[in-house]
Design a protein around this motif. Structure first.
Motif, PDB file in Angstrom:
ATOM      1  N   GLU A  40       0.831  -1.196   0.000  1.00  0.00           N
ATOM      2  CA  GLU A  40       0.000   0.000   0.000  1.00  0.00           C
ATOM      3  C   GLU A  40       0.867   1.247   0.000  1.00  0.00           C
ATOM      4  OE1 GLU A  40      -2.613  -0.793   3.273  1.00  0.00           O
ATOM      5  OE2 GLU A  40      -3.170  -2.698   2.337  1.00  0.00           O
ATOM      6  N   GLN A  41       0.993   1.835  -1.173  1.00  0.00           N
ATOM      7  CA  GLN A  41       1.839   3.022  -1.321  1.00  0.00           C
ATOM      8  C   GLN A  41       1.102   4.276  -0.893  1.00  0.00           C
ATOM      9  OE1 GLN A  41       4.965   3.274  -1.995  1.00  0.00           O
ATOM     10  NE2 GLN A  41       5.286   1.097  -2.379  1.00  0.00           N
ATOM     11  N   VAL A  42      -0.220   4.232  -1.040  1.00  0.00           N
ATOM     12  CA  VAL A  42      -1.026   5.415  -0.789  1.00  0.00           C
ATOM     13  C   VAL A  42      -0.937   5.881   0.673  1.00  0.00           C
ATOM     14  CG1 VAL A  42      -3.163   4.173  -0.285  1.00  0.00           C
ATOM     15  CG2 VAL A  42      -3.280   6.434  -1.311  1.00  0.00           C
ATOM     16  N   VAL A  43      -0.530   4.989   1.540  1.00  0.00           N
ATOM     17  CA  VAL A  43      -0.403   5.296   2.970  1.00  0.00           C
ATOM     18  C   VAL A  43       0.358   6.604   3.203  1.00  0.00           C
ATOM     19  CG1 VAL A  43       0.557   4.517   5.155  1.00  0.00           C
ATOM     20  CG2 VAL A  43      -0.415   2.868   3.573  1.00  0.00           C
ATOM     21  N   ALA A  44       1.501   6.734   2.528  1.00  0.00           N
ATOM     22  CA  ALA A  44       2.343   7.900   2.753  1.00  0.00           C
ATOM     23  C   ALA A  44       1.693   9.169   2.202  1.00  0.00           C
ATOM     24  CB  ALA A  44       3.705   7.686   2.114  1.00  0.00           C
ATOM     25  N   ALA A  45       0.842   9.017   1.184  1.00  0.00           N
ATOM     26  CA  ALA A  45       0.317  10.182   0.492  1.00  0.00           C
ATOM     27  C   ALA A  45      -1.042  10.644   1.012  1.00  0.00           C
ATOM     28  CB  ALA A  45       0.198   9.877  -0.995  1.00  0.00           C
ATOM     29  N   LEU A  46      -1.700   9.809   1.787  1.00  0.00           N
ATOM     30  CA  LEU A  46      -3.063  10.118   2.206  1.00  0.00           C
ATOM     31  C   LEU A  46      -3.142  11.369   3.092  1.00  0.00           C
ATOM     32  CD1 LEU A  46      -6.021   9.050   2.124  1.00  0.00           C
ATOM     33  CD2 LEU A  46      -5.525   7.945   4.300  1.00  0.00           C
ATOM     34  N   HIS A  47      -4.061  12.254   2.725  1.00  0.00           N
ATOM     35  CA  HIS A  47      -4.272  13.447   3.538  1.00  0.00           C
ATOM     36  C   HIS A  47      -5.699  13.508   4.042  1.00  0.00           C
ATOM     37  CE1 HIS A  47      -0.358  14.657   2.213  1.00  0.00           C
ATOM     38  NE2 HIS A  47      -0.411  15.715   3.008  1.00  0.00           N
ATOM     39  N   ILE A  48      -5.828  14.074   5.220  1.00  0.00           N
ATOM     40  CA  ILE A  48      -7.130  14.225   5.843  1.00  0.00           C
ATOM     41  C   ILE A  48      -7.554  15.683   5.723  1.00  0.00           C
ATOM     42  CG2 ILE A  48      -8.425  13.914   7.994  1.00  0.00           C
ATOM     43  CD1 ILE A  48      -7.113  11.344   6.877  1.00  0.00           C
ATOM     44  N   SER A  94      -9.933   1.827  -0.083  1.00  0.00           N
ATOM     45  CA  SER A  94     -10.828   1.299  -1.105  1.00  0.00           C
ATOM     46  C   SER A  94     -11.551   2.429  -1.842  1.00  0.00           C
ATOM     47  CB  SER A  94     -11.834   0.317  -0.502  1.00  0.00           C
ATOM     48  OG  SER A  94     -12.797   1.027   0.248  1.00  0.00           O
ATOM     49  N   LEU A  95     -11.573   3.617  -1.229  1.00  0.00           N
ATOM     50  CA  LEU A  95     -12.176   4.775  -1.891  1.00  0.00           C
ATOM     51  C   LEU A  95     -11.261   5.290  -3.008  1.00  0.00           C
ATOM     52  CD1 LEU A  95     -13.357   6.771   1.274  1.00  0.00           C
ATOM     53  CD2 LEU A  95     -14.742   5.239  -0.141  1.00  0.00           C
ATOM     54  N   GLY A  96      -9.969   4.918  -2.898  1.00  0.00           N
ATOM     55  CA  GLY A  96      -9.001   5.281  -3.937  1.00  0.00           C
ATOM     56  C   GLY A  96      -8.713   6.757  -4.072  1.00  0.00           C
ATOM     57  N   LYS A  97      -8.831   7.502  -2.971  1.00  0.00           N
ATOM     58  CA  LYS A  97      -8.578   8.941  -3.029  1.00  0.00           C
ATOM     59  C   LYS A  97      -7.345   9.308  -2.212  1.00  0.00           C
ATOM     60  CE  LYS A  97     -13.420  10.177  -3.579  1.00  0.00           C
ATOM     61  NZ  LYS A  97     -14.612  10.517  -2.820  1.00  0.00           N
ATOM     62  N   ALA A  98      -6.668  10.369  -2.642  1.00  0.00           N
ATOM     63  CA  ALA A  98      -5.483  10.822  -1.919  1.00  0.00           C
ATOM     64  C   ALA A  98      -5.873  11.697  -0.725  1.00  0.00           C
ATOM     65  CB  ALA A  98      -4.559  11.597  -2.847  1.00  0.00           C
ATOM     66  N   GLU A  99      -7.125  12.191  -0.758  1.00  0.00           N
ATOM     67  CA  GLU A  99      -7.616  13.024   0.343  1.00  0.00           C
ATOM     68  C   GLU A  99      -8.983  12.527   0.781  1.00  0.00           C
ATOM     69  OE1 GLU A  99      -5.885  17.494  -0.518  1.00  0.00           O
ATOM     70  OE2 GLU A  99      -7.996  17.095  -0.841  1.00  0.00           O
ATOM     71  N   VAL A 100      -9.187  12.441   2.077  1.00  0.00           N
ATOM     72  CA  VAL A 100     -10.533  12.114   2.560  1.00  0.00           C
ATOM     73  C   VAL A 100     -10.897  13.071   3.678  1.00  0.00           C
ATOM     74  CG1 VAL A 100     -10.631   9.660   1.996  1.00  0.00           C
ATOM     75  CG2 VAL A 100      -9.630  10.367   4.163  1.00  0.00           C
ATOM     76  N   ARG A 101     -12.181  13.326   3.817  1.00  0.00           N
ATOM     77  CA  ARG A 101     -12.641  14.197   4.883  1.00  0.00           C
ATOM     78  C   ARG A 101     -12.545  13.457   6.210  1.00  0.00           C
ATOM     79  NH1 ARG A 101     -18.000  15.615   4.404  1.00  0.00           N
ATOM     80  NH2 ARG A 101     -18.236  13.752   3.146  1.00  0.00           N
ATOM     81  N   SER A 102     -12.262  14.181   7.280  1.00  0.00           N
ATOM     82  CA  SER A 102     -12.090  13.537   8.580  1.00  0.00           C
ATOM     83  C   SER A 102     -13.362  12.808   9.021  1.00  0.00           C
ATOM     84  CB  SER A 102     -11.645  14.554   9.634  1.00  0.00           C
ATOM     85  OG  SER A 102     -12.521  15.656   9.646  1.00  0.00           O
TER      86      SER A 102
END
Ligand code: ZN
Length: 150
Positions: A40-48, A94-102
């Motif tokens: 899971e590479q997205v871990v580092a890039a995920l923003h809230i 699973s949402l496949g987004k780099a940003e998700v709302r808190s």
């Protein structure tokens, strides 16, 4: 995470470790029982995205701590809380987004916490949620009390 053998989605994590700037997980399919590895590479890039619009990097430890705090002195194993965080992450990835709302994370935590521990659920809700959500929690408390009385 989809099983590469039988294509079913239910799997459990048997091992998690850091790999480069991502996370390597060993999973066991709950359907066919075979094991597979995901990165899971997205871990580092995920923003809230917070409710006031500010963005911050997703911090697994912070989420873990907030749930641990809500579950303080409750009969819940650390492993259960870690599993819960993994389920929340699975949902978010699973949402496949780099940003998700808190709120997306908060409501998933609540959904899972509700099954795990009612007291932890109510504490988490009162500490971390805003008023609109608190109304929903109050309804929930009323429902629980009614159940207990019945
Ligand atoms: Zn499978």
């Amino acid at each position: 995470m989809k099983c590469p053998y039988c294509m079913e989605f239910d799997s459990r994590v048997v091992d998690t470790r850091a790999a480069g700037d991502g996370i390597r997980r060993r999973r066991e399919c709950l359907h066919c029982g075979r094991r597979f590895t995901t990165y899971e590479q997205v871990v580092a890039a995920l923003h809230i995205v917070k409710s006031d619009g500010r963005r911050e990097a997703y911090d697994r430890q912070k989420l873990l701590n907030s749930i641990r705090l809500a579950c303080a002195k409750r009969p819940i194993a650390m492993a259960d809380i870690e599993r819960l965080v993994e389920q929340v992450e699975d949902h978010v990835y699973s949402l496949g987004k780099a940003e998700v709302r808190s709120e997306v994370i908060g409501s998933k935590v609540l959904e899972l916490l509700k099954e795990l521990d009612e007291v932890g659920y109510i504490r988490f809700a009162t500490i971390y949620l805003e008023l609109a959500d608190l109304e929903a929690v109050r309804d929930e408390i009323d429902r629980l009390l009614k159940e207990k009385r019945a």
